[in-house]
Motif scaffolding. Structure first.
Motif, PDB file in Angstrom:
ATOM      1  N   LYS A 132       0.722  -1.144  -0.069  1.00 39.99           N
ATOM      2  CA  LYS A 132       0.104  -0.166  -0.130  1.00 39.99           C
ATOM      3  C   LYS A 132       0.885   1.307  -0.103  1.00 39.99           C
ATOM      4  CE  LYS A 132      -4.031  -2.159   2.260  1.00 39.99           C
ATOM      5  NZ  LYS A 132      -5.000  -1.811   3.256  1.00 39.99           N
ATOM      6  N   ASN A 133       2.198   1.162   0.213  1.00 43.79           N
ATOM      7  CA  ASN A 133       3.131   2.302   0.133  1.00 43.79           C
ATOM      8  C   ASN A 133       3.312   2.753  -1.109  1.00 43.79           C
ATOM      9  OD1 ASN A 133       4.991   4.229   0.763  1.00 43.79           O
ATOM     10  ND2 ASN A 133       6.089   2.834   2.198  1.00 43.79           N
ATOM     11  N   LYS A 134       2.452   3.659  -1.815  1.00 45.91           N
ATOM     12  CA  LYS A 134       2.686   4.101  -3.037  1.00 45.91           C
ATOM     13  C   LYS A 134       3.861   4.908  -3.176  1.00 45.91           C
ATOM     14  CE  LYS A 134      -2.366   4.400  -4.057  1.00 45.91           C
ATOM     15  NZ  LYS A 134      -3.639   4.840  -4.323  1.00 45.91           N
ATOM     16  N   ALA A 135       4.479   5.655  -2.209  1.00 46.44           N
ATOM     17  CA  ALA A 135       5.539   6.490  -2.178  1.00 46.44           C
ATOM     18  C   ALA A 135       6.887   5.662  -2.539  1.00 46.44           C
ATOM     19  CB  ALA A 135       5.789   7.348  -0.879  1.00 46.44           C
ATOM     20  N   GLU A 136       6.859   4.471  -2.145  1.00 49.20           N
ATOM     21  CA  GLU A 136       8.052   3.586  -2.474  1.00 49.20           C
ATOM     22  C   GLU A 136       8.100   2.909  -3.694  1.00 49.20           C
ATOM     23  OE1 GLU A 136      10.819   3.061  -0.708  1.00 49.20           O
ATOM     24  OE2 GLU A 136      10.183   4.929   0.637  1.00 49.20           O
ATOM     25  N   LEU A 137       6.775   3.050  -4.717  1.00 43.85           N
ATOM     26  CA  LEU A 137       6.804   2.261  -5.849  1.00 43.85           C
ATOM     27  C   LEU A 137       7.996   2.384  -6.642  1.00 43.85           C
ATOM     28  CD1 LEU A 137       5.093   0.423  -7.640  1.00 43.85           C
ATOM     29  CD2 LEU A 137       3.920   2.504  -8.722  1.00 43.85           C
ATOM     30  N   GLY A 138       8.419   3.571  -7.092  1.00 41.31           N
ATOM     31  CA  GLY A 138       9.685   3.552  -7.753  1.00 41.31           C
ATOM     32  C   GLY A 138      10.885   2.910  -7.225  1.00 41.31           C
ATOM     33  N   ALA A 139      11.171   3.081  -6.117  1.00 38.30           N
ATOM     34  CA  ALA A 139      12.057   2.332  -5.329  1.00 38.30           C
ATOM     35  C   ALA A 139      12.216   0.978  -5.404  1.00 38.30           C
ATOM     36  CB  ALA A 139      12.326   2.912  -3.950  1.00 38.30           C
ATOM     37  N   ALA A 140      10.922   0.348  -5.300  1.00 42.39           N
ATOM     38  CA  ALA A 140      10.710  -1.007  -5.208  1.00 42.39           C
ATOM     39  C   ALA A 140      11.039  -1.635  -6.680  1.00 42.39           C
ATOM     40  CB  ALA A 140       9.136  -1.304  -4.795  1.00 42.39           C
ATOM     41  N   LEU A 141      10.619  -0.846  -7.655  1.00 43.71           N
ATOM     42  CA  LEU A 141      10.811  -1.404  -9.071  1.00 43.71           C
ATOM     43  C   LEU A 141      12.330  -1.463  -9.523  1.00 43.71           C
ATOM     44  CD1 LEU A 141       7.802   0.118 -11.057  1.00 43.71           C
ATOM     45  CD2 LEU A 141       8.012  -2.328 -10.291  1.00 43.71           C
ATOM     46  N   ASP A 142      12.922  -0.378  -8.592  1.00 34.33           N
ATOM     47  CA  ASP A 142      14.591  -0.182  -8.896  1.00 34.33           C
ATOM     48  C   ASP A 142      15.285  -1.400  -8.393  1.00 34.33           C
ATOM     49  OD1 ASP A 142      14.030   2.133 -10.381  1.00 34.33           O
ATOM     50  OD2 ASP A 142      14.491   3.342  -8.497  1.00 34.33           O
ATOM     51  N   LEU A 143      14.449  -2.068  -7.472  1.00 32.19           N
ATOM     52  CA  LEU A 143      15.007  -3.502  -6.898  1.00 32.19           C
ATOM     53  C   LEU A 143      15.142  -4.513  -7.850  1.00 32.19           C
ATOM     54  CD1 LEU A 143      13.353  -3.508  -3.399  1.00 32.19           C
ATOM     55  CD2 LEU A 143      15.848  -2.850  -3.918  1.00 32.19           C
ATOM     56  N   VAL A 144      14.449  -4.614  -9.032  1.00 33.16           N
ATOM     57  CA  VAL A 144      14.565  -5.756  -9.790  1.00 33.16           C
ATOM     58  C   VAL A 144      15.900  -5.960 -10.679  1.00 33.16           C
ATOM     59  CG1 VAL A 144      13.238  -6.620 -11.745  1.00 33.16           C
ATOM     60  CG2 VAL A 144      11.975  -5.148  -9.974  1.00 33.16           C
ATOM     61  N   GLY A 145      16.221  -5.153 -11.005  1.00 30.71           N
ATOM     62  CA  GLY A 145      17.490  -5.129 -12.069  1.00 30.71           C
ATOM     63  C   GLY A 145      18.615  -5.729 -11.119  1.00 30.71           C
ATOM     64  N   PRO A 146      18.944  -5.291  -9.694  1.00 32.08           N
ATOM     65  CA  PRO A 146      19.960  -5.662  -9.028  1.00 32.08           C
ATOM     66  C   PRO A 146      19.717  -7.311  -8.467  1.00 32.08           C
ATOM     67  CG  PRO A 146      19.752  -3.514  -8.325  1.00 32.08           C
ATOM     68  CD  PRO A 146      18.738  -3.711  -9.354  1.00 32.08           C
ATOM     69  N   LEU A 147      18.443  -7.425  -8.314  1.00 33.90           N
ATOM     70  CA  LEU A 147      18.018  -8.784  -7.766  1.00 33.90           C
ATOM     71  C   LEU A 147      18.399  -9.779  -8.971  1.00 33.90           C
ATOM     72  CD1 LEU A 147      14.726  -8.235  -5.926  1.00 33.90           C
ATOM     73  CD2 LEU A 147      16.681  -9.383  -5.077  1.00 33.90           C
ATOM     74  N   VAL A 148      17.989  -9.417 -10.073  1.00 28.67           N
ATOM     75  CA  VAL A 148      18.234 -10.542 -11.067  1.00 28.67           C
ATOM     76  C   VAL A 148      20.005 -10.500 -11.389  1.00 28.67           C
ATOM     77  CG1 VAL A 148      18.162 -10.748 -13.953  1.00 28.67           C
ATOM     78  CG2 VAL A 148      16.062  -9.843 -12.455  1.00 28.67           C
ATOM     79  N   LYS A 149      20.430  -9.762 -11.433  1.00 28.77           N
ATOM     80  CA  LYS A 149      21.976  -9.859 -11.373  1.00 28.77           C
ATOM     81  C   LYS A 149      22.566 -10.216 -10.228  1.00 28.77           C
ATOM     82  CE  LYS A 149      26.193  -7.123 -12.231  1.00 28.77           C
ATOM     83  NZ  LYS A 149      26.649  -5.244 -12.313  1.00 28.77           N
ATOM     84  N   GLN A 150      22.077 -10.188  -9.096  1.00 28.68           N
ATOM     85  CA  GLN A 150      22.618 -10.816  -7.863  1.00 28.68           C
ATOM     86  C   GLN A 150      22.435 -12.554  -7.847  1.00 28.68           C
ATOM     87  OE1 GLN A 150      21.018  -9.066  -4.369  1.00 28.68           O
ATOM     88  NE2 GLN A 150      21.694 -10.947  -2.948  1.00 28.68           N
ATOM     89  N   ASN A 151      21.054 -12.980  -8.584  1.00 33.56           N
ATOM     90  CA  ASN A 151      20.665 -14.261  -8.506  1.00 33.56           C
ATOM     91  C   ASN A 151      21.037 -15.197  -9.598  1.00 33.56           C
ATOM     92  OD1 ASN A 151      19.446 -14.708  -5.478  1.00 33.56           O
ATOM     93  ND2 ASN A 151      18.487 -12.602  -6.223  1.00 33.56           N
ATOM     94  N   LEU A 152      21.385 -14.346 -10.758  1.00 31.38           N
ATOM     95  CA  LEU A 152      21.645 -15.162 -12.060  1.00 31.38           C
ATOM     96  C   LEU A 152      22.755 -15.692 -11.987  1.00 31.38           C
ATOM     97  CD1 LEU A 152      20.252 -15.378 -14.556  1.00 31.38           C
ATOM     98  CD2 LEU A 152      21.904 -13.386 -15.524  1.00 31.38           C
ATOM     99  N   LYS A 153      22.845 -17.122 -12.200  1.00 34.89           N
ATOM    100  CA  LYS A 153      23.871 -17.979 -12.338  1.00 34.89           C
ATOM    101  C   LYS A 153      24.442 -18.340 -13.520  1.00 34.89           C
ATOM    102  CE  LYS A 153      22.492 -20.617  -8.315  1.00 34.89           C
ATOM    103  NZ  LYS A 153      21.879 -22.034  -7.862  1.00 34.89           N
TER     104      LYS A 153
END
Length: 880
Positions: free
Chosen positions: A859-880
């Motif tokens: 429900k925290n709309k103010a964090e929407l941009g920051a939340a989506l910014d997490l996706v790229g680093p998460l992919v890079k971190q977990n990709l084997k």
């Protein structure tokens, strides 16, 4: 020496009853498993319970010598049901003397039946007595030839009441020696030993005393005999079986379940235990349902539910994944229905209740398994191997998930449960329940008790009318007795006689005025806080009143009339429901007030519109018939004999008021119409469920029903005008408009979907490249979750190579997250559920799902941009 004769369970029961009938005993049918007017126990636990009123001299027995085969139910040892002879439901064979014969005859009858009728070898029988009983040993010596040293004296040979108080006395138990090979080998092994050698088969109770709540014992007016012999145990001995479950009484049921589970009895210990548990519990459930017990979360209903859930759990251990208990009902009914004929008459009810509850528990099990598996996954991630007791209790208490099943599944995954923590949580919950159920007396009780002791019960004048004269015999203000009250004081007024009805039996208390020589008191409520005392609650509007004043009491007549209409209608409703659904329908509560009536009743299913229409039509036919409403005072037993319905769980006096109207006859102390025609009109306005197996009907009568119809008619006219049609065409016009609206919505949804999917191509063109993987993390305009999922699939298909798509849609106050991961990337370490969880957490919510597809949100709309910014680093971190 072996037993010389083999009898079936049915033959043993018949021989017992016939033998005692030959000795002048009247055969009486078994009473219900639900004790009549006995608040000390939830269920019938002994054959003598229906005899207690006779033993105490409160009722006249049909004969002074009686015999019965009584249905009994005990749950004290439920956790070990499945061993050789522990049961929940069993039959108790008994013979009873109400002030007739005593010890000598009881011992004579028992010895003769065992040794001559069923021909048990005398050298295998051993009596025990209470150490302080000097008569019984003498009779055993004279009748059966036992020397004094062969008669064992045990402190346990004392029979107490099933509740906290009641008739009691010393007893003499008869044990059967099953053979030295089953003994413990100790030289002092004798009847009463904990080993398997000596089996108690018959208990002869010599009723001599009445035990009060404080343990005080006083001699009964006359001595009585109560004996009890378990049919199942006697069959075990007579049929030379090692267990009661090996007798014909159980083997038919056990073999049925074994065939159902594609196994056989005797295969292994674990399977045998489950088959025995299910066989016992199936019998229990059939008899409980036949006697009107329905599953619930308290009292008898909780026992029913616990038994059924335990049976289902053992069924699952046998691989029985589909409902099976209702299928077994006919096996039990066929075996026992000739003697317990209620099983045949209640067969449909039994099957329906078992089927519905088993299906419901199946859903509970599925929910519990899902929650438990999620919990085990979390604990594994935290490297824990013990499920906390509080979590085990939550599964048990909130979701009805059996502790034993939690423990078993935990063990399969290498976990244990915190048993100590579970027991502490259970104890805390029990303490809360006790605190919530503790009756705290109102502070007014002391003063009111003094008044009642001083002046005696209040005379009720309300059956004759709504006015009357009474003398003030007590005034209470702020919990203290006073001599006088004056305006504008609030007070409790007690008269020696009053026409005001005190709230009771679901009917609310009357309102009105008490007018004295110097003041007027407005009665806002009338109650009976103490048995026999009617108290008027309200305030004095003007002047003053004193103890000793004579006042004119006047109930608000119109309010009383409306209340009476609703009360008489509840009686007709009760009868109509029983006529429609069957005699298993029982009233479980009611509210009778001027504005409406509410009626709670037992029913395993909801009533259909057709059912409700039939009920309304029947009641209104009885109203038009204008049956007179008759009342008379009768002894309780006489009232029950003529068919008067008594309310479940209600405690009645020796003399009761019987109210009859047409074919309805009930015990009732409330006020009623003079005839059914005065009800005027009856309308059911709602039928709902309020608990498992308990339904509620709300209805209107008289003036309230007329007002309801006027409002509905006005509503129809208003809607017809707004929709520009005639009232008779309102349904067709409404259907036409709904179809047009649905078509418009589909068209709008299609436009929204097309617009949303157009976004997909644009979004795919702006994908990031992370280590060779196309990654999209974007907020989009989507009308709903379904289109959001379609957009995710569309974007991924347009990427042209393996990718990760995370789309966010804002819907009112929430943000929905949809995550898609190409299947080839899941093999390289990417997991849609973990990405959804991380993004959802940043949004103040949560997420999860499968490796390829997951959902989340927050429900925290103010964090929407920051939340989506997490996706790229998460992919890079977990990709084997």
């Amino acid at each position: 020496m072996s037993v010389d004769i083999v009898l079936t369970g049915t033959e043993i029961r018949a021989r017992f009853l016939d033998y005692f009938a030959s000795k002048g005993h009247l055969k009486v049918p078994s009473s219900s498993l639900v004790p009549r007017n006995d608040p000390t126990v939830l269920l019938t636990t002994a054959g003598m319970q229906q005899m207690i009123p006779y033993f105490l001299g409160r009722e006249t027995p049909p004969a002074i010598r009686l015999t019965s085969a009584q249905k009994c139910f005990r749950t004290t040892d439920i956790d070990i049901v499945g061993n050789q002879r522990t049961l929940t439901f069993f039959e108790m064979l008994g013979n009873f003397s109400v002030g007739d014969y005593f010890k000598r005859e009881a011992i004579t009858f028992a010895w003769e039946f065992l040794t001559q009728v069923v021909k048990l070898p005398a050298d295998r029988l051993h009596p025990t007595v209470h150490p302080e009983d000097n008569e019984a040993p003498q009779y055993w010596h004279e009748i059966a030839g036992f020397p004094d040293e062969a008669i064992v004296r045990l402190e346990d040979n004392w029979w107490g009441p099933p509740g906290a108080s009641g008739p009691c006395g010393p007893d003499s138990e008869i044990y059967y020696d099953r053979g030295v090979e089953l003994g413990c080998g100790r030289p002092d092994c004798q009847p009463g030993c904990d080993c398997e050698r000596f089996l108690e088969i018959w208990n002869l109770v010599f009723m001599q005393y009445y035990q009060d709540l404080d343990g005080t014992r006083t001699p009964l007016p006359r001595t009585n005999i109560d004996t009890g012999m378990g049919l199942e145990r006697l069959a075990m001995v007579l049929q030379n079986k090692e267990s009661v479950f090996d007798t014909d009484i159980f083997r038919t049921i056990i073999d049925y379940f074994a065939d159902l589970a594609n196994t056989h009895y005797g295969k292994d210990a674990k399977t045998d235990t489950s088959l025995r548990v299910i066989a016992d519990h199936a019998r229990s459930l059939v008899f409980l349902a036949a006697d009107g017990v329905l599953p619930s979360n308290e009292g008898r209903g909780y026992i029913f539910r616990r038994i059924l859930r335990r049976a289902v759990r053992h069924g699952k251990l046998l691989g029985l994944d589909k409902p099976f208990l209702s299928l077994a009902a006919d096996t039990v009914i066929k075996q026992m229905g000739d003697h317990y004929t209620e099983l045949h008459t209640q067969r449909n009810r039994i099957v329906e209740v078992l089927s519905m509850e088993e299906i419901k528990f199946g859903q509970t099990l599925n929910t519990g398994l899902t929650l438990l598996n999620e919990q085990l996954d979390q604990l594994k991630q935290q490297n824990h191997t013990v499920i906390p007791g509080e979590d085990v209790f939550k599964l048990y208490d909130t979701h009805g998930f059996p502790v034993e099943l939690t423990e078993e599944i935990a063990a399969e995954h290498g976990f244990t449960i915190d048993t100590s923590g579970f027991e502490q949580s259970m104890q805390r919950q029990q303490e809360r329940s006790r605190s919530a159920s503790t009756f705290v007396q109102a502070s007014d009780d002391r003063a009111l008790t003094d008044i009642l002791q001083r002046v005696g019960p209040t005379e009720f004048l309300g059956y004759q009318g709504v006015t009357g004269s009474g003398k003030i015999v007590g005034l209470v203000v702020n919990s203290e007795e006073v001599d006088s009250i004056s305006a504008p004081q609030s007070a409790l007024v007690i008269l020696d006689a009053t026409p005001f009805y005190a709230e009771s039996g679901g009917q609310i208390g009357d309102r009105g005025d008490l007018t004295g020589p110097m003041g007027n008191f407005q009665v806002q409520d009338t109650r009976r806080p103490l048995k026999g005392l009617i108290v008027h609650y309200g305030s004095i509007l003007e002047g003053h009143l004193r103890v000793g004043d004579t006042v004119q009491a006047e109930v608000i007549g119109l309010r009383r009339e409306d209340t009476m209409r609703n009360h008489s209608a509840t009686h007709l409703l009760h009868k109509a429901l029983r006529d429609l659904l069957g005699t298993q329908v029982e009233q479980r509560g009611s509210l009778v007030e001027p504005e409406r009536l509410r009626f709670d009743f037992t029913s395993p299913r909801a009533l259909t519109p057709s059912d409700l229409a039939q009920v309304d039509e029947q009641i209104n036919r009885w109203i038009r018939a204008d049956f007179p409403v008759n009342t008379k005072i009768l002894p309780l037993q006489e009232a029950l004999t003529i068919g008067a319905m008594a309310l479940f769980g209600e405690k009645y006096e020796d003399l009761v008021r019987v109210v009859s109207m047409g074919s309805s006859t009930e015990l009732c102390g409330g006020t009623h119409c003079v005839s059914t025609g005065q009800i005027g009109l009856y309308i059911t306005i709602q039928e709902t469920s309020i608990a498992a197996g308990i339904r509620r009907i709300e209805a209107l009568t008289g003036r309230a029903a007329e007002a309801y119809l006027r409002r509905r008619s006005a509503l129809v006219e208003t809607l017809s005008a707004k929709l520009q049609t005639q009232p008779d065409n309102l349904e067709a016009r409404t259907e036409q408009l709904l179809q047009e609206l649905a078509a418009s919505r589909r068209q709008v949804a299609q436009y929204q979907r097309e617009a949303a999917l157009q976004q997909a191509g644009s979004i795919a063109e702006h994908a990031q490249n992370v280590e060779g993987v196309a990654v999209v993390a974007s907020s989009v305009n989507a009308p709903d979750d379904k289109v959001l999922r379609e957009m995710g699939d569309m974007v991924r298909s347009k990427l042209g190579k393996p990718g990760v798509v995370v789309l966010a849609g804002v819907f009112d106050e929430r943000i929905a997250i949809q995550v898609s991961v190409d299947a080839t990337l899941t093999k390289r370490g990417l997991h849609a559920g973990k990405i959804a969880a991380a993004v959802g957490q940043r949004l103040g919510g949560k997420g999860g799902g499968r490796p390829e597809s997951a959902q989340g949100g927050g429900k925290n709309k103010a964090e929407l941009g920051a939340a989506l910014d997490l996706v790229g680093p998460l992919v890079k971190q977990n990709l084997k």
